[in-house]
Design an enzyme around this catalytic site. Structure first.
Site, PDB file in Angstrom:
ATOM      1  N   ASP A 101       0.857  -1.168   0.000  1.00  0.00           N
ATOM      2  CA  ASP A 101       0.000   0.000   0.000  1.00  0.00           C
ATOM      3  C   ASP A 101       0.898   1.223   0.000  1.00  0.00           C
ATOM      4  O   ASP A 101       1.727   1.367   0.902  1.00  0.00           O
ATOM      5  CB  ASP A 101      -0.851  -0.026   1.280  1.00  0.00           C
ATOM      6  N   ASP A 203      -3.112   4.663  -2.223  1.00  0.00           N
ATOM      7  CA  ASP A 203      -4.186   5.204  -1.404  1.00  0.00           C
ATOM      8  C   ASP A 203      -4.693   6.532  -1.981  1.00  0.00           C
ATOM      9  O   ASP A 203      -3.901   7.392  -2.366  1.00  0.00           O
ATOM     10  CB  ASP A 203      -3.622   5.431   0.013  1.00  0.00           C
ATOM     11  N   HIS A 327     -11.372  -2.920   3.407  1.00  0.00           N
ATOM     12  CA  HIS A 327     -11.309  -2.591   4.826  1.00  0.00           C
ATOM     13  C   HIS A 327     -12.045  -1.309   5.184  1.00  0.00           C
ATOM     14  O   HIS A 327     -11.992  -0.877   6.329  1.00  0.00           O
ATOM     15  CB  HIS A 327      -9.833  -2.483   5.245  1.00  0.00           C
TER      16      HIS A 327
HETATM   17  C1  NOJ Z   1      -8.246   5.177   2.183  1.00  0.00           C
HETATM   18  C2  NOJ Z   1      -7.975   3.995   3.043  1.00  0.00           C
HETATM   19  O1  NOJ Z   1      -8.462   2.840   2.419  1.00  0.00           O
HETATM   20  C3  NOJ Z   1      -8.622   4.261   4.379  1.00  0.00           C
HETATM   21  O2  NOJ Z   1      -8.602   3.137   5.203  1.00  0.00           O
HETATM   22  C4  NOJ Z   1      -7.913   5.424   5.011  1.00  0.00           C
HETATM   23  O3  NOJ Z   1      -8.534   5.755   6.233  1.00  0.00           O
HETATM   24  C5  NOJ Z   1      -7.918   6.633   4.095  1.00  0.00           C
HETATM   25  N1  NOJ Z   1      -7.584   6.302   2.750  1.00  0.00           N
HETATM   26  C6  NOJ Z   1      -6.916   7.638   4.546  1.00  0.00           C
HETATM   27  O4  NOJ Z   1      -5.622   7.165   4.255  1.00  0.00           O
END
Ligand code: NOJ
Length: 536
Positions: A101, A203, A327
């Protein structure tokens, strides 16, 4: 008709591991890298090809690893760099791939870059983040809202300016207009690519660039109470800016410095905007995640429409992909019910394009209710009562019937599902009719079937609760018929000659049954059949 062998990320099946919740090996109630390594035989048996690990880097864990304070390390909670090297070696030794990630939109407030940046207005790293003066009345520079509640601007007393954070205030956004920031993150990518990782899931990639002029976002006319508060405004100036595509093309060039790596983008946008993320000449993300099924109303006609729109919108040569869970979103088995979870599995694994499975969906894991005192998710803590909490889909993997479900030897960081004594890998693997057995059969069928892996796709007109399509490759033609309702349904089609035999039913009890002109489905049944092919 597609006849090529495809690239590994086109042929393969991806599996997301949320490392905190997969397997604990050091008895702290949190999963770790050695745990992932220990469970590789399971993933091999399941038949998936690539593992995407949610963040494993040093982090204060304000957002469970999506707040990184060292992009080139491993958080001690998850293990050491030696553990990582051992994991990747074993992943590759088993013929699997490993995806990390990449979280480039923001760092942790504890990242040394931000510590420097906030220290003074003339610090060399000042412009690595988004700093603005208050309005004359002292209020935030714009009306931009944090996805996790409240203003997206945080006032910093040291220098009297505000910094922007699209998520938590502990997650300041980097300034992607600054070339030094770009270079630094590209170096991070190279660091991991040299270590052997097979690519990144990036992300919130559609957030990277914000409006140069910092204009206010317009109000959202469709907003109603009960929606998360950040939806009061439309993110016109904060996400999906056209300049983001230059950045993604640069990331792609970094990826392409290495052999056979993949760039996946996390993007929540309507299909017509999403497909732009394949980039000019397809030199953007290889796979802009297609999340349309995550929020699809569970009806045959709605899903048919989503598939048709997506297939139609894909740029020529772009490779599709599908996702049922992650998630951040409620578990599919809870969203559509256990009966339809099997239909969802067959859908995911028979559509055209790379499927991504979320850990535990293959055993039908349910959204777990979290008692108010046990909430860990900062989104839920900041914005309580709206049902936005993500803990319920992040509970520990259910391996067996021991007190911590084989996940740990101590109480886990989030509660186990109440049904984990029965609904676990050990029990379900022993039951040839379980959802886990269905997933294995579907994966095995997909992998040996050119039609499912890279064949063409064609929707077949159907009525009521039936969703029907055909996948074809050189000398095989498969018909997929899914009953999204609980009543029996008969398939009758002028377009299809229903001669052939059933390869797989979601009930796992109709193998080899001959079709001679008709196909009857039970309620909640899906069937993949090999059929005689009249069409072109
Ligand atoms: C997307 C991620 O999948 C999530 O879990 C996270 O809280 C936010 N981006 C901020 O990084």
């Amino acid at each position: 008709m597609a006849t090529h062998d495809g690239l590994w990320w086109q042929r393969g099946i991806f599996y997301q591991v949320y490392p905190r919740s997969f397997q604990d090996t050091n008895a702290d109630g949190v999963g770790d890298l050695n745990g992932v390594r220990q469970r590789l035989p399971y993933l091999g048996e399941l038949g998936v090809d690539a593992i995407w690990l949610s963040p494993i880097f040093p982090s204060p864990m304000a957002d469970f690893g999506y707040d990184i304070c060292d992009y080139k390390g491993i958080d001690p909670l998850f293990g050491t760099m030696a553990d990582f090297d051992a994991l990747i070696a074993e992943v590759h030794g088993r013929g699997l791939k490993l995806i990390l990630d990449l979280v480039p939109n923001h760092t942790s407030e504890q990242h040394p870059w931000f510590v420097e940046s906030r220290s003074s207005r003339d610090n060399p790293k000042r412009d690595w983040y988004l700093w603005r003066d208050p309005k004359p009345d002292g209020s935030p520079p714009t009306n931009w809202l944090s996805e996790f509640g409240g203003s997206a601007w945080q006032h910093d007393a040291t220098t009297g300016q505000y910094y922007y954070h699209a998520f938590l205030r502990e997650q300041p956004d980097l300034n992607w207009r600054n070339p030094a920031v770009r270079r630094a993150i590209y170096e991070v990518m190279r660091f991991w690519l040299r270590r052997g990782v097979d690519g990144f899931r990036v992300d919130v990639i559609w957030h990277l660039i914000k409006d140069r002029e910092f204009r206010d976002n317009p109000p959202n006319p469709g907003y109603s109470e009960g929606q998360p508060p950040h939806q009061r405004v439309l993110p016109l100036y904060t996400t999906d800016q056209s300049e983001v595509h230059e950045v993604i093309a640069e990331m792609r060039r970094v990826i392409d410095e290495f052999d056979q790596r993949v760039l996946i983008g996390e993007i929540y946008l309507p299909t017509e905007r999403l497909v732009a993320y394949y980039g000019k000449d397809l030199l953007g993300a290889h796979l802009p995640f297609n999340f349309t099924l995550l929020s699809a109303p569970w009806s045959a006609r709605e899903i048919e429409k989503i598939i048709a729109e997506y297939e139609q919108a894909l740029p020529s040569g772009a490779w599709p992909n599908w996702v049922l869970g992650n998630h951040d979103r409620p578990r599919i088995a809870s969203r559509v019910g256990m009966d339809q979870a099997r239909i969802a599995a067959m859908l995911l694994l028979s559509l055209r394009g790379t499927p991504t499975l979320y850990y535990g969906d293959e055993i039908g894991m349910q959204q777990v209710t979290i008692a108010p005192g046990e909430v860990r998710d900062p989104f839920e803590r900041n914005v309580p009562g709206l049902g936005v909490g993500r803990d319920g889909c992040r509970t520990p993997m259910q391996w067996d019937a021991t007190p911590s479900a084989g996940f740990s030897t101590v109480p886990p960081w989030l509660p186990l599902a109440p049904d984990s004594m029965h609904e676990n890998v050990r029990n379900l693997a022993a039951d040839p009719t379980s959802i886990l057995s269905l997933y294995k059969r579907l994966i095995e069928l997909r992998k040996r079937s050119p039609a499912l892996t890279w064949g063409s796709f064609e929707l077949i007109a159907a009525k009521h609760d039936l969703l029907v399509y055909r996948r074809r490759a050189a000398d095989s033609s498969l018909l997929i018929a899914l009953n999204l309702g609980s009543e029996p349904a008969a398939l009758a089609s002028d377009a299809i000659d229903l001669q052939g035999s059933i390869l797989l039913s979601t009930f796992l009890d109709r193998d080899h049954e001959a079709l001679s002109g008709s196909l009857d489905l039970r309620g909640n049944e899906g069937v993949i059949s090999e059929i005689a092919d009249r069409g072109g």
